[in-house]
Write a protein that holds these residues in place. Structure first.
Motif, mmCIF file in Angstrom:
data_model
loop_
_atom_site.group_PDB
_atom_site.id
_atom_site.type_symbol
_atom_site.label_atom_id
_atom_site.label_comp_id
_atom_site.label_asym_id
_atom_site.label_seq_id
_atom_site.Cartn_x
_atom_site.Cartn_y
_atom_site.Cartn_z
ATOM 1 N N SER A 10 0.845 -1.192 0.000
ATOM 2 C CA SER A 10 0.000 0.000 0.000
ATOM 3 C C SER A 10 0.885 1.249 0.000
ATOM 4 C CB SER A 10 -0.947 -0.002 1.207
ATOM 5 O OG SER A 10 -0.216 0.050 2.412
ATOM 6 N N TYR A 11 0.299 2.336 -0.429
ATOM 7 C CA TYR A 11 1.029 3.581 -0.575
ATOM 8 C C TYR A 11 1.234 4.254 0.777
ATOM 9 C CZ TYR A 11 2.221 8.251 -2.210
ATOM 10 O OH TYR A 11 2.850 9.444 -2.429
ATOM 11 N N GLU A 12 2.424 4.763 0.989
ATOM 12 C CA GLU A 12 2.703 5.561 2.186
ATOM 13 C C GLU A 12 2.623 7.025 1.793
ATOM 14 O OE1 GLU A 12 6.791 6.041 3.742
ATOM 15 O OE2 GLU A 12 5.933 5.382 5.642
ATOM 16 N N ASP A 13 1.811 7.787 2.524
ATOM 17 C CA ASP A 13 1.662 9.198 2.200
ATOM 18 C C ASP A 13 2.347 10.075 3.239
ATOM 19 O OD1 ASP A 13 -0.060 9.228 4.405
ATOM 20 O OD2 ASP A 13 -1.833 9.795 3.250
ATOM 21 N N HIS A 14 2.223 11.364 3.054
ATOM 22 C CA HIS A 14 2.834 12.360 3.933
ATOM 23 C C HIS A 14 2.399 12.172 5.387
ATOM 24 C CE1 HIS A 14 4.522 16.271 4.979
ATOM 25 N NE2 HIS A 14 3.375 16.587 5.550
ATOM 26 N N GLN A 149 -9.734 10.410 -9.521
ATOM 27 C CA GLN A 149 -9.519 9.260 -10.396
ATOM 28 C C GLN A 149 -8.900 8.054 -9.688
ATOM 29 O OE1 GLN A 149 -10.907 9.179 -13.474
ATOM 30 N NE2 GLN A 149 -11.705 11.127 -12.741
ATOM 31 N N ALA A 150 -8.229 8.274 -8.579
ATOM 32 C CA ALA A 150 -7.619 7.153 -7.850
ATOM 33 C C ALA A 150 -8.663 6.272 -7.174
ATOM 34 C CB ALA A 150 -6.629 7.677 -6.805
ATOM 35 N N LEU A 151 -9.905 6.764 -7.081
ATOM 36 C CA LEU A 151 -10.983 6.017 -6.435
ATOM 37 C C LEU A 151 -12.032 5.621 -7.460
ATOM 38 C CD1 LEU A 151 -11.582 8.392 -3.361
ATOM 39 C CD2 LEU A 151 -10.135 6.342 -3.440
ATOM 40 N N ASP A 152 -12.549 4.393 -7.328
ATOM 41 C CA ASP A 152 -13.646 4.020 -8.223
ATOM 42 C C ASP A 152 -14.954 4.578 -7.658
ATOM 43 O OD1 ASP A 152 -14.822 2.208 -6.316
ATOM 44 O OD2 ASP A 152 -13.598 0.550 -7.068
ATOM 45 N N GLY A 153 -16.033 4.401 -8.379
ATOM 46 C CA GLY A 153 -17.316 4.978 -7.994
ATOM 47 C C GLY A 153 -17.780 4.550 -6.614
#
Length: 183
Positions: A10-14, A149-153
């Motif tokens: 998973s992505y690590e963010d700020h 856009q990174a999230l689907d509906g």
């Protein structure tokens, strides 16, 4: 990990990085609020420049757009009292007056005497103001859609439900505090 992902992929963010730093410095402190509120703040800071640039392309600052958008979404005849305006915008009457002066000079709004009370003033959106509000809002919504856009509906819908629940809870908590304090 240095590539921005955590060991599980998973992505690590700020915010993850800030929480990790605080965990080292203050290991007894629960930083869970940062996971949500810190991200909301970060999100706002990340999208604000794009939103402000969109409105600047239309010759408006964010506050000026808020005024004409408030009038436009109020429906025909696109008129409100200054009190209704500053209540909707959550700004001081002085702050509103300054915005109205600029918008009136630009021909986007006009001040009219109230037909019910000649001493009262109504703020009315001009045809040019209505057209500009709609065009700027359509452009802003297209721009803001690109950020999602990174999230689907289904993810967007779930996030909207959760944010609505969180905001309603905070608003209710603050309203109770105001009631208890006589505000």
């Amino acid at each position: 990990m240095t590539n921005g992902t955590k060991g599980d992929g998973s992505y690590e963010d700020h915010v993850d990085r800030l929480r990790r730093q605080w965990a080292l410095e203050l290991p007894d402190l629960d930083t869970e609020p940062m996971a949500i509120l810190g991200r909301a703040f970060r999100l706002s800071n990340l999208v604000r420049p794009s939103i402000e640039a969109t409105f600047a392309d239309f010759g408006l600052d964010r506050g000026e757009f808020d005024v004409i958008a408030t009038l436009r979404r109020s429906g025909p005849p696109y008129r409100l009292t200054p009190t209704e305006m500053y209540s909707a915008l959550m700004i001081s009457s002085g702050g509103l007056t300054h915005r109205l002066d600029r918008l009136e000079k630009a021909g986007l709004i006009r001040r009219e005497k109230s037909p019910r009370d000649g001493r009262s003033v109504l703020v009315a959106l001009s045809e040019a103001g209505a057209a500009l509000a709609e065009k700027a809002f359509r452009t802003d919504m297209a721009s803001e859609s690109s950020f999602l856009q990174a999230l689907d509906g289904k993810e967007r819908e779930a996030l909207a439900v959760l944010l609505r629940k969180l905001i309603a809870g905070i608003e209710n908590q603050q309203a109770q505090g105001e009631d208890e304090n006589g505000g």
